[in-house]
Every structure is written in structure tokens, then in C-alpha cells.
Motif scaffolding. Structure first.
Motif, short mmCIF file in Angstrom:
data_model
loop_
_atom_site.label_atom_id
_atom_site.label_comp_id
_atom_site.label_asym_id
_atom_site.label_seq_id
_atom_site.Cartn_x
_atom_site.Cartn_y
_atom_site.Cartn_z
N ILE A 263 0.99 -1.09 0.09
CA ILE A 263 0.43 -0.41 -0.12
C ILE A 263 1.21 1.34 -0.13
O ILE A 263 0.91 2.47 -1.17
N PRO A 264 1.84 1.34 1.05
CA PRO A 264 2.93 2.79 0.72
C PRO A 264 3.57 2.72 0.31
O PRO A 264 3.78 3.09 -1.11
N GLY A 265 4.47 1.08 -0.37
CA GLY A 265 5.58 0.96 -1.29
C GLY A 265 6.05 2.44 -2.27
O GLY A 265 6.98 3.24 -2.40
N LEU A 266 5.07 2.03 -3.48
CA LEU A 266 5.68 2.72 -4.02
C LEU A 266 5.56 3.96 -4.26
O LEU A 266 6.81 5.00 -4.71
N THR A 267 4.43 4.93 -3.88
CA THR A 267 4.41 5.92 -3.81
C THR A 267 5.68 6.66 -2.52
O THR A 267 5.81 7.96 -2.93
N VAL A 268 5.50 6.13 -1.48
CA VAL A 268 6.36 6.11 -0.61
C VAL A 268 8.16 6.59 -0.96
O VAL A 268 8.32 7.13 -0.82
N VAL A 269 8.43 5.31 -1.84
CA VAL A 269 9.97 5.31 -2.81
C VAL A 269 9.91 6.03 -3.58
O VAL A 269 10.31 7.40 -3.75
N PHE A 270 9.04 5.91 -4.89
CA PHE A 270 9.37 7.35 -5.85
C PHE A 270 8.75 8.20 -6.05
O PHE A 270 9.04 9.12 -6.40
N GLY A 271 7.21 7.78 -5.56
CA GLY A 271 7.00 9.03 -5.26
C GLY A 271 7.79 10.19 -4.73
O GLY A 271 7.87 11.53 -5.25
N ASN A 272 8.26 10.05 -3.38
CA ASN A 272 9.05 10.21 -2.49
C ASN A 272 10.21 11.42 -3.41
O ASN A 272 10.11 12.24 -3.62
N PHE A 273 11.08 10.10 -4.02
CA PHE A 273 11.91 10.72 -4.72
C PHE A 273 12.17 10.98 -5.81
O PHE A 273 12.44 12.16 -6.06
N VAL A 274 11.55 10.88 -6.69
CA VAL A 274 10.88 10.79 -8.63
C VAL A 274 10.57 11.94 -8.34
O VAL A 274 10.83 12.90 -9.29
N MET A 275 8.82 11.74 -7.53
CA MET A 275 8.00 12.76 -8.22
C MET A 275 8.44 14.07 -8.65
O MET A 275 8.33 15.07 -9.33
N PRO A 276 8.96 14.92 -7.16
CA PRO A 276 9.44 15.87 -6.97
C PRO A 276 9.35 16.45 -8.20
O PRO A 276 10.21 17.82 -8.86
N ILE A 277 11.96 15.80 -8.24
CA ILE A 277 12.42 15.88 -9.79
C ILE A 277 11.84 16.20 -10.94
O ILE A 277 11.82 16.92 -11.94
N MET A 278 10.40 15.31 -10.62
CA MET A 278 10.17 15.15 -12.46
C MET A 278 9.26 16.44 -12.66
O MET A 278 8.68 16.82 -13.67
N ILE A 279 8.38 16.96 -11.78
CA ILE A 279 8.27 18.40 -11.98
C ILE A 279 8.71 19.30 -11.74
O ILE A 279 8.37 20.47 -11.79
N GLY A 280 9.66 19.01 -11.29
CA GLY A 280 10.85 20.20 -11.37
C GLY A 280 11.28 20.88 -9.97
O GLY A 280 11.47 21.86 -9.57
N ALA A 281 10.71 20.55 -8.75
CA ALA A 281 10.17 21.19 -7.29
C ALA A 281 11.41 20.70 -7.07
O ALA A 281 12.20 20.04 -7.12
#
Lengths: 94, 201, 534
Positions: C91-109
Motif C-alpha cells: 500500500i505505501p510501497g511505490l508511492t512513498v519510495v518513488f513518489g518521494n524520490f522521483v516525483m518532485p524532481i520530475m515536476i521540477g520541484a
């Protein structure tokens, strides 16, 4: 920094809103004594929803907030309403 | 002042609060769903059991919460107008309303408990099913609402202290706005609890 | 580690720059990349525990009859296996690992919207996990209800249900706070030129996931509180003796727990959507269709919970409606599969480990999805309900889908996270073990499920012995694959990774590997389309 421009709502608008809410409360308290039987709960819910709408619009400033937030509120209420309807699809016919 | 805080985002903070309010709505939503189904199953029992509740106290608490909602909303206007004294008075009225609500609730619950009308009591186990469920729902819903009221009052207490210290002012008031939003949520839930629990006769 | 090679002006996020050093710096960090790694380590630890529990169950099932533990222990172990794997990992897995690591970088934040809240979510996660662990040892014995806590058994069993339920409640709270954080991040922190439709597709998936986290999790929260109320105060909502309705518990439970399946699978689909264009060196096919199908899955997925209850005694009319909705939700999932395959068509496919995992994902997820329709159809569901067919189906989705996507994502972003490369040959071998072992383990469960092998039984009839033994062997192969993979990833000797080892186009590949603590000193330039390969 990102801040929005200020909307200062006047005290008198809030006071008028409170008076309307109190009137609606008075109606909802007296409604059951009219013996409308099946409609009582319906009237109570309609009045409660109206009051909630007024609180959301004026006290919680949805009137002056951006459209996005209004869409979100409608979406959330829509989802919750659908959940109730689907659950009752079980209970009404059981 | 503004230049030292590049990360400040009041709109984002408020959006976060709104999304949190959505979760709260669905938290209570689960309870309202249980209420709707149980009422659908035991309409007569619910009708009779709700007569045990004191409509006067319920109505009084409704008014108290509506007034407090207004004063919170007004306090934001007062802060925007740099009227510190007015903001303080308005928030004190709000907190006073919270105390009145708590005192009312204390007497209301105390009365029910003295009559053994609480979940798990020996008397309760002998009542009809609809009665049991009604009083369980009554305590569960008002109890959870009470918890939210207390949390809301604490947030507003913090906001009041920050207004006195000048940390909340006409440039920085998003905490007060968010505390206000939470307080209105408490009011919103009561707007539905009151007719559903007290007025279904 | 290669952090020394970066100029002092931009040290990597792995170097402590603040006053605090070492573990103290990690435990007080508000950097989204470090928090992602905190989650990664915790999830790895729990995953190893959950996997070992699974292997003991396979060993117990190697032969009919009791091998080395009895039914009560077996019940407690599959409960704990389920709790750990569902609530702590997928349930947390992908969101908290990749959502945290990559998502902000991908949107330039430079970070998420509320960094301190983000750290607080991790602490809540750890607290919730600790309470779940305590429930195993404190009080009157480990819970034996299964991860679903079905009433009225969960309100009556003498095992330690309250602690386990409280743990799940705290984990839910952590999940909600993460969801709020990501919704606000994606709305408010996209770099100025990035509109919603220039955003890569992982952030889209994370966004849709965050909405389900926010709107579904409170329902399980209140339901778990009701279970506690039921046990402590006898409120009677689910107790037929007091007029309650146990089926109502199932409704409330699945109103959350079915959308929870989409909390697991949506970010997994997002990860796959990133991997496939990179290793096919081709524009993603049907960008908008993928973005909208994420929202559609989130939306329709909210209304299909009843398909878990076809045999519970729901009304026929409700069953009919839920069956229809279940078939509808298969459509957006199929759109995604179609788009992935079409993206690969005529691409120059490079079979690096992330791509192998992505292709395995498509294969396994399709099997899992189609067998899901077998259960969505009313007549066949009656036959397969509560059999090991179900076990096979959801492992194909959760392990074959979510798990393989997680491992694919880990192999994809590993060079970015740690600034080192792993041994690609070894990674391919590990993948081979995992893929073979996985299919050997779960495919026979479809067959014996159709033949009537019930789930959650510690014993079975002799005619299932061969299939169960194939399963167990598959389980061991899977375990070997996991060991090879973990050793390969985490031994300290990989060569230094270039900034863009795979030729990816999204923003994270424009940063050094590992990225500096402050991702972007100026808002990055964004091209019109995130996947411009042609």
C-alpha cells in the motif's frame, strides 16, 4: 512567495449569514411537530444540506476561492453520495 | 520579511487543509453510512429512542456552534484589518462557545449514563436492537465530534496566542484561516448530527 | 560512494551538510530524497520478514498433514504475512519510495509541499509498524483473523486484535498525510512552464493514487475504530446478537480495501510507463489516454468494492451492479496495457533489467487482470470463491504487478539514487530466478483452486500434493532470486553511474547522479512533451 490578494469580508455579511442559519435551525426544530411523517426526514436533510452549503460558501469562503477547490468539493460529495447509493443497492433489495 | 521565505505558499497550505477536511468528511461519512443503514433497518426503534434525547440541549449546542463559527470567520476579517483587539475578543467568544458546548455535553452524557443508557450496560443489553444501535451511534458520533471540537479549540487557542504575540498579523494569517476551516468542519458535522439524532421523531 | 567527485558547491544529498551527522542527520531530514530512502530501507526489512513468513508457509504445505507447525500458528502466520505485505509494503510501497524520490524532481520541484509533514508520515509509518509487531507478542496471542479482520470473528476472537487494528489505523493516517502532501505538491510546485499535460506520467499516477489515499483511507479508519468499539464497548454495529450486520463490516472494509488495490497498482503502472519509453527509445503512445485512464481507474475503482462480497449474502440487484462496474474498471487498465505494448512496437528495445521487469509486469499483470474477470463474473465467482484461485489471482496482481514494478523501478532509478551502477548480468540472472520462481509458485494455485483447494488451510487432500510441491519449489526459486538481487544491489562495489545511464528524457536524468541536496538552483526548462525521443 505566493500569497493571494486579500478579500476582507465585512462583519455585517457574517452576521446576516448567522441570522439565516438560525432561522433555518428554528424551522428544522419545529418541522417535526407538523406531522408530515415520511417527509420529516427529507425536510430535515434538505434544511441541513442548505445550512451546510451556506457554511461552505460564506464561512469557509468557497464563494471567493478558486474554481479548483469548488470542483474538488463537488467531486468529494459526489463520490460519497455514490457510495451511499451503492450500499443501499444492497440493503433496499435484501 | 517576504524575501527571506521563498518557500511560503499560503494557497498551498490552505489547499492542504481542504484536502484534510475531505478526509474528515469521509471519516464521519462512514459513520453516517452506518447510521443510514441502521435507521433503514429499525425505523420504529430509532424514532422512539431519539425521544430520549433532549432537543433543547441539542438546539442550544447548535446555536452555540453557529455563533462560534461566525466569530471565527469574523476574527479573520479583524486580523486582515489589523484590529488585534477585536480579533482577540472574537476568538475568546469562540473558545467560550466551545466551553459551553463541552459543559452541555457533560450534563447530557452524564444524564444518559446515570440512566444506564450507554453501550455495553446491562440495561442496554435487554433493550430492543434498534435502541441499542441508536445509543451506540449516538455516543460514537457525538464522541468523535467532541474529539474534533477539542482539537479545533486547541488550534484556535494556539492561533489566539500567536495573534497576541504578533506572529499572526495582516500579512501572515494562514494558520488562523486553517484553524477556522477546521472549526467550520466541526460545525458542518453538527449541522447534520443534530437533526439526525435529535429530531427524527 | 562517489560523492567526493562532486564540486563542494553542490554536494550530493547523501553527504551530511548540516550540523547533524550520520544517523541523526537521516532521522531529522526533511529532504524528500532522504525520506524516500528511509522508506526504502524500512520496506526492505519488512519485505524480508514477510517473505520469510511466506516461505515457512510454503514449507508447511510441502506435504499434506502437519509438518512443523499447527493450524493456529498457520492462521497467525498468514495473518501477519498479509498485514506486513499489504499494510507495510504494497500500500505505501511505490508511492512513498518513488513518489518521494522521483516525483518532485520530475515536476521540477525542490521538495514536496510540506517537508516536515513528510518526515512525520514516515515516523507514523514506523509507529504503526511497531504496533503491528507488538500485536504479535503482547497480550493474548497473535491475531488469527487474516488481514481483513472480518466481523464478527474479529470482534470475538481472544487474540490480540485491538493492537493490530490500531497499528493499521496509524498506518492509514500516515498514508492520508502522504496523499495530502502529494496532491498539494503536484498542484502547487510544478515548475512554471510545466502544465498538467506536460507532466510525466508517473506524477499523474501518483496524483490519482493520492486522491484515493485521501478519500478511501478514512473509511477504513472509522471502520477499525468501530472494531475497537465493538470489542471494548459492545456497540453492536456488526454483532447480529445486538441487531448489527456483519455484512455491513464487509461493505465498509472493502469500500477502502478495494480502492487500496488501486493505491498499490496505479503508481506501479506509473513506474512501468516511465521505463517502457526509455528502453524502447520511443515516444509514449497515447499520453493523454494513459493520464486519463489513471484518473478513470481511480474513479471507477472506488465503486467496485462489492465484488468481494458476491457470496456474502448481498442482494441480487447489488451483485449485478457491482459485477457490471467491475467489468467497466477493466477497460482503463486494458487501455494502459495496449499503450505500453504499442509504445514498444517498432522501438529499439534494450533488454536491461528495468525493461525485463517491465515486460514481466505486463505479462503477469495481464494474467492477474484476466483471472480477476473470472471472479467479477457472477457464476464463476461462486466456484472459485475462497479457493487458492483467489490467492493466485491477487499474488499475480500484487507481487507480479506491484512487486515486479517496484523492483523494476528500483533497478531503473538505482543509479540516480546511489550514484553507482549494479552488475547488469547478475541482475538479469536474479530476474530470471524471480520470473520462473514466481510462475512456478502461483500458476499451480490457479489449477488446484479450480479443483477445489480452499485458501487459508494449513492442510490439503493428497490429490493436490504434486501441485503444492511445484509451488513450494517455485517459492524457493523466488527466494533465491531475491537474495541474488539484494546482494547485487547492495554490495558496495558498483562503478560510478553517469548522469543519464539509460538515455531517459524526464527531468531527473538531467541532474547529477546522485542529485544535489537542492534539486534545481533555478527552475528547469521543460520541453513541450516529456517523452521526446523521435
Amino acid at each position: 512567495m505566493t500569497t493571494e490578494e486579500k478579500h476582507i469580508t465585512s462583519y455585517s455579511l457574517y452576521a446576516r449569514v448567522l441570522i439565516i442559519l438560525m432561522v433555518l435551525t428554528a424551522i428544522t426544530i419545529t418541522a417535526p411537530s407538523l406531522n408530515l411523517t415520511a417527509f420529516t426526514i427529507l425536510i430535515a436533510l434538505v434544511i441541513a444540506s442548505t445550512k451546510a452549503g451556506i457554511v461552505l460558501t460564506y464561512f469557509m469562503h468557497l464563494k471567493i476561492e478558486n474554481t479548483l477547490l469548488r470542483i474538488m468539493v463537488i467531486m468529494v460529495l459526489g463520490i460519497y453520495g455514490s457510495v451511499i447509493i451503492l450500499t443501499f443497492a444492497d440493503y433496499i433489495y435484501r | 520579511m517576504e524575501h527571506t521565505e521563498p518557500d511560503r505558499d499560503d494557497i498551498g497550505a490552505k489547499l492542504g487543509m481542504w484536502v484534510f477536511i475531505f478526509t474528515e468528511i469521509l471519516l464521519f461519512g462512514g459513520l453516517f453510512l452506518v447510521y443510514a443503514i441502521m435507521r433503514h433497518r429499525y425505523p420504529e426503534d430509532f424514532h422512539l429512542a431519539s425521544r430520549q434525547l433532549n432537543t433543547f440541549i441539542g438546539a442550544l449546542n447548535t446555536l452555540v456552534l453557529l455563533v462560534s463559527s461566525m466569530t471565527v470567520a469574523m476574527s479573520i476579517s479583524a486580523v486582515q484589518k489589523k484590529d488585534k483587539r477585536m480579533a482577540t475578543i472574537l476568538l475568546l467568544i469562540t473558545l467560550l462557545c466551545a466551553v459551553i458546548f463541552l459543559v452541555n455535553k457533560y450534563f447530557e452524557w452524564g444524564h444518559k449514563i446515570s440512566l444506564s443508557l450507554y453501550p455495553g450496560s446491562d440495561l442496554m443489553m435487554q433493550l430492543k436492537h434498534g435502541y441499542i444501535l441508536f445509543f451506540s451511534l449516538y455516543f460514537f458520533m457525538t464522541g468523535l465530534h467532541l474529539l474534533h471540537l477539542i482539537i479545533g479549540a486547541i488550534i484556535l487557542g494556539v492561533a489566539l496566542a500567536k495573534i497576541r504575540l504578533g506572529l499572526i498579523n495582516d500579512q501572515h494569517y494562514v494558520l488562523l484561516e486553517n484553524g477556522g476551516l477546521y472549526w467550520h468542519l466541526v460545525d458542518l458535522i453538527w449541522i447534520f448530527l443534530f437533526p439526525l439524532l435529535y429530531l427524527i421523531t | 560512494m562517489t560523492e567526493e567527485s562532486y564540486p563542494i558547491a553542490h554536494p550530493s544529498y547523501l553527504v551530511d551538510t548540516g550540523k547533524r551527522k550520520g544517523i541523526k542527520a537521516w532521522l531529522t531530514t526533511c529532504d524528500h530524497k532522504r525520506i524516500a530512502l528511509l522508506y526504502l530501507w524500512s520496506i526492505m526489512v519488512f519485505f524480508i520478514i514477510g517473505a520469510i513468513l511466506g516461505e515457512t508457509m510454503r514449507t508447511e504445505l510441502f506435504r499434506p498433514g502437519q509438518q512443523f507447525y499447527g493450524p493456529q500458528t498457520y492462521n497467525a502466520i498468514f495473518t501477519l504475512h498479509g498485514l506486513i505485505m499489504i499494510f507495510l509494503i504494497v500500500i505505501p510501497g511505490l508511492t512513498v519510495v518513488f513518489g518521494n524520490f522521483v516525483m518532485p524532481i520530475m515536476i521540477g520541484a525542490n521538495d514536496v509541499a510540506f517537508p516536515r509533514l513528510n518526515l512525520f508520515s514516515w515516523y507514523l509509518y514506523i509507529l504503526g509498524a511497531a504496533v503491528v509487531v507488538v500485536s504479535q507478542f503482547a497480550g493474548s496471542g497473535p491475531p488469527d483473523t487474516g488481514w481483513t479482520f472480518y466481523a464478527p470473528y474479529s470482534t470475538q476472537t481472544h487474540t490480540n486484535v485491538i493492537a493490530a487494528v490500531s497499528g493499521a489505523f496509524i498506518l492509514g493516517f500516515s498514508s492520508i498525510l502522504t496523499g495530502i502532501n502529494f496532491i498539494v505538491t503536484i498542484h502547487r510546485l510544478r515548475t512554471p512552464k510545466m502544465t498538467f499535460f506536460k507532466m510525466p506520467l508517473l506524477p499523474w499516477a501518483v496524483y490519482a493514487t493520492a486522491w484515493i489515499q485521501v478519500l478511501a483511507t478514512p473509511i477504513i479508519g472509522i471502520t477499525l475504530l468501530m472494531i475497537i468499539g465493538e470489542r471494548v464497548f459492545r456497540i453492536g454495529f456488526f454483532d447480529p446478537a445486538l441487531g448489527g450486520d456483519p455484512i455491513l463490516y464487509q461493505h465498509l472494509f472493502w469500500i477502502y480495501s478495494h480502492p487500496a488495490v488501486y493505491i498499490m497498482i496505479l503508481p506501479a503502472m506509473g513506474v512501468i510507463t516511465e521505463i517502457i519509453p526509455t528502453f524502447s527509445q520511443r515516444r509514449i503512445f497515447g499520453y493523454k489516454a494513459i493520464a486519463f485512464s489513471s484518473l478513470a481507474i481511480a474513479g471507477v475503482g472506488y465503486f467496485v468494492w462489492g465484488h468481494h462480497m458476491f457470496t456474502s449474502g448481498m442482494s441480487k440487484e447489488a451483485i449485478w451492479v457491482f459485477s457490471l462496474l467491475t467489468f467497466l474498471v477493466a477497460v482503463p487498465s486494458a487501455i494502459k496495457v495496449f499503450n505500453w505494448v504499442t509504445t514498444m512496437y517498432k522501438g529499439s528495445i534494450d533488454l536491461k533489467p528495468p525493461m525485463l521487469y517491465a515486460m514481466a509486469f505486463i505479462f503477469l499483470f495481464t494474467i492477474g487482470g484476466l483471472t480477476g474477470l473470472v471472479q467479477g463474473a457472477l457464476a464463476t465467482d461462486i466456484q472459485v470463491h475462497d479457493t487458492s484461485f483467489i490467492v493466485a489471482h491477487f499474488h499475480y496482481i500484487i507481487f507480479g504487478g506491484v512487486g515486479f514494478a517496484f523492483l523494476g523501478g528500483l533497478h531503473y532509478w538505482y543509479p540516480k539514487m546511489f550514484g553507482r551502477l549494479y552488475n547488469i548480468r547478475t541482475a538479469n540472472i536474479a530476474w530470471g530466478f524471480l520470473f520462473t520462481g514466481f510462475n512456478l509458485l502461483y500458476f499451480p494455485q490457479f489449477v488446484i483452486g479450480l479443483e477445489g483447494m480452499p485458501r487459508r488451510y494449513f492442510d490439503y487432500l493428497p490429490q493436490f500434493t504434486l501441485s503444492q510441491q511445484i509451488s513450494t519449489v517455485g517459492g524457493y526459486l523466488l527466494g533465491i532470486g531475491l537474495i541474488i538481487m539484494i546482494v547485487n544491489l547492495f554490495r558496495k562495489s558498483g562503478e560510478k553511474a553517469p548522469d543519464n545511464p539509460w538515455g531517459g528524457k524526464t527531468l531527473e536524468w538531467q541532474l547529477p547522479s546522485p542529485p544535489p541536496e537542492e534539486n534545481f538552483s533555478t527552475p528547469p526548462n521543460v520541453s513541450d512533451f516529456p517523452y521526446d525521443y523521435d
